[in-house]
Each structure stands twice: as structure tokens, then as C-alpha cells.
Design an enzyme around this catalytic site. Structure first.
Site, PDB file in Angstrom:
ATOM      1  N   GLY A 136       0.800  -1.221   0.000  1.00  0.00           N
ATOM      2  CA  GLY A 136       0.000   0.000   0.000  1.00  0.00           C
ATOM      3  C   GLY A 136       0.832   1.270   0.000  1.00  0.00           C
ATOM      4  O   GLY A 136       0.530   2.228  -0.725  1.00  0.00           O
ATOM      5  N   LYS A 160       3.665  -0.035  16.684  1.00  0.00           N
ATOM      6  CA  LYS A 160       2.473  -0.675  17.231  1.00  0.00           C
ATOM      7  C   LYS A 160       2.551  -0.675  18.749  1.00  0.00           C
ATOM      8  O   LYS A 160       3.570  -1.068  19.320  1.00  0.00           O
ATOM      9  CB  LYS A 160       2.364  -2.115  16.725  1.00  0.00           C
TER      10      LYS A 160
END
Length: 334
Positions: free
Chosen positions: A204, A288
Site C-alpha cells: 500500500g 504498534k
């Protein structure tokens, strides 16, 4: 002040504000009202998407009464101002309250009509949208916390987060994150600039850079998909992102990194060598925090001893509109 954030992260917003000297006094789904805090400019904050300065509480039972009070509040504060160009006219509401959005739209429409009658030229210059990018602007900002109560502010800060339009060729929703990150940084890859996309699959971020004419080295043992697959602007290296190294004397214009790995491991074993050795000029990195303390991780990122503080400038840390249990770091090497 009132700070808004992505719903579900209100406690983290309140915790971050507390570490910077703000005292949370009230909060709801996606917002926190505070007292105190720094007396000068706002610190670089991660979780707020919008911050309203000196909000004035407005309370009434009906749409008409709310609109009348908001109009009078604006007129009283704006009577000595000159409006030479477009100015923000933004109505928002707390999340997860069924029907509140319709009520807010009704109040917004009535305030618009009131302003057209009282200040027609000024009303024509009003723009009902957030600014694109990081900005602090004067306008009219109304935030509803329930059906009968709203806060009105004339000054607001925007962190740059916003909802992005998808692309049917994008191989994953992570495409939306990099498109949003460009806005926060205030820059995007240019034609023929070079990008190292570490942990690229399914591609992406590489696809996003390719649309702008950049040349990408996509590093991942996994396959590329969608618009990134067989894209002539993208060279796919089937390698481990942690062991990939640029060629001697090669400096990438951009380094992208979005890995599902423990964040301290990413910082120490990937980010640190890239920034310390000057292998890139700019970066967009996601860490994260699903399995670590998010606020402790923020402190580590912002620490004077962190690799970001030592090696980079123009750093912005944001919980993006499209982020989940993660935050995004953008910046440039010193």
C-alpha cells in the site's frame, strides 16, 4: 481547552494531556475538557486531532435556542474583527450518541442563516471544513457534547489528521495511513525521489509513492498485490527488512516502515541504524502499541536520548485518523 481524538482512545488522550500539565476535568467518547496546561504554545501531542482554546459553554433545550446563543457568542467576539478571506466554520459532535449528528446539522444550518442576515459578507466567506495540514486558525468552532450542551471557541489547533479517500488499486487499508501521514509532515514523495519501503507487503505504501512518480525499493519476503504488483516504479526485494542495507554511499530520499513487530525492537534494530548512519533524508514510521504501554512508548520516542531526538528534526508523532493501536512518526534527518 477541549481536545478531540479518535473514539476508543479517550483515556490515552487524557493520560497524554496529564503528562504535559493539563488537568482533565470532564471527558466523553472522543473528547476531553481540561484546565491548566502550558501558557505558551501547545506541545507536540500525539492523540488530539483538534484542540479548542478558551471554549465557552452554551446550553439550551431547543435547536433554535442553541443556534441563537451560538450566533450571539460569535457576533460579540467578532464585532471588531476584519474578515478578508475564507475562515473556518466547523460544527462537530461527540461520538457514539445516536441522533446527535442530525441535531448538530440543524443547529449549524440555523447559525448559517442567522449569520447571513446579520453579517452576509462574512457568512459567504465561511468554509465548513478542517484545514489541510497542521494549523492553528481563528474561526467559529462548535463542539457538542450532548443534545443540550455545546462549547464554542474562536481559536483551534489541528494536528493534521483527517479521513482520506481510498483507491481501488490500493492493496490494503494501510494506503490510507501513508496518504494521511504526508499531510502531517507537510510533504510527499516527489517525481524520481527514492523510497525504501521496509516491510512493504502487500504494498500500500509503495503504491502510494509510485502514484507520485517516485522510485521505490519494496523490501518484504511477502508478495505485493493490487496496484503494487508488477508496478514498473517498484523494485521488489525478497529480503528481511531488518537486514536490508542501502548500497554504499546510497541515501534514500524516504524511508517507510510499518512492521507488525514489538516497537522497541523496531526502534533499536531497524530505525536506529537507518537514522544514525544517515541512510535516508525523511521518514514515515509506525510503531504498534497493542502489547506495550502506549504512554511509556511515547515517552521513549520523545526522550532526549531517543534516536529521533538525536538524529531528526521536524518530528511529529500522531495517532492518525486511520491508525489503530499504533502511532505514526514523521520527520527529517538533521
Amino acid at each position: 481547552m477541549i481536545f478531540t481524538c479518535q473514539p476508543g482512545f479517550t483515556d490515552l488522550l487524557a493520560g497524554e494531556l496529564s503528562t504535559h500539565g493539563f488537568s482533565p476535568v470532564e471527558q466523553g467518547a472522543g473528547w476531553v475538557r481540561t484546565e491548566g496546561g502550558p501558557k505558551t504554545e501547545l506541545p507536540d501531542l500525539c492523540f488530539p486531532q483538534m484542540a479548542l482554546f478558551d471554549p465557552v459553554e452554551i446550553a439550551a433545550d431547543s435547536v433554535n435556542a442553541l443556534a441563537a446563543k451560538i450566533t450571539e457568542q460569535f457576533l460579540a467576539s467578532a464585532k471588531t474583527e476584519r474578515f478578508e478571506g475564507e475562515w473556518p466554520f466547523l460544527f462537530e459532535e461527540a461520538a457514539e450518541m445516536d441522533g446527535l449528528g442530525r441535531r448538530v446539522k440543524g443547529v449549524e444550518k440555523m447559525v448559517q442563516e442567522n449569520l447571513k442576515k446579520r453579517m452576509s459578507r462574512v457568512a459567504r466567506l465561511a468554509v465548513a471544513d478542517k484545514p489541510r495540514g497542521v494549523a492553528q486558525l481563528r474561526g467559529l468552532y462548535v463542539f457538542f457534547v450532548d443534545f443540550k450542551r455545546a462549547y464554542v471557541s474562536r481559536e483551534a489547533f489541528f494536528g493534521g489528521q483527517r479521513r482520506m479517500a481510498d483507491d481501488e488499486q490500493a492493496p490494503s487499508r494501510s494506503y490510507l495511513k501513508i496518504e494521511e501521514a504526508y499531510i502531517v509532515l507537510g510533504r510527499e514523495p516527489g517525481f524520481e525521489e527514492t523510497v525504501a519501503d521496509l516491510g512493504a507487503a502487500p504494498g500500500g505504501w509503495s503504491y502510494s509513492a509510485s502514484k507520485r512518480g517516485a522510485k521505490i525499493v519494496a523490501v518484504d519476503n511477502g508478495p505485493l498485490k493490487g496496484g503494487a504488483y508488477n508496478n514498473y516504479k517498484i523494485e521488489h526485494r525478497m529480503e528481511d527488512a531488518f537486514t536490508f542495507r542501502p548500497a554504499p554511499d546510497q541515501v534514500f530520499d524516504w524511508m517507510f516502515c510499518d512492521l507488525v513487530e514489538e516497537p522497541h525492537h523496531v526502534m533499536e534494530n531497524l530505525i536506529q541504524p537507518w537514522l544514525e548512519r544517515g541512510w535516508c533524508r525523511r521518514f514515515v514510521i509506525i510503531l504498534k502499541f497493542g502489547r506495550v504501554d502506549p504512554l511509556a512508548l511515547l515517552r521513549d520516542v520523545r526522550s532526549p536520548d531517543s534516536v529521533f531526538s538525536r538524529c531528526a528534526t521536524n518530528i511529529r508523532v500522531r495517532h492518525l485518523y486511520h491508525d489503530r493501536e499504533e502511532f505514526t512518526i514523521v520527520g527529517e534527518l538533521k
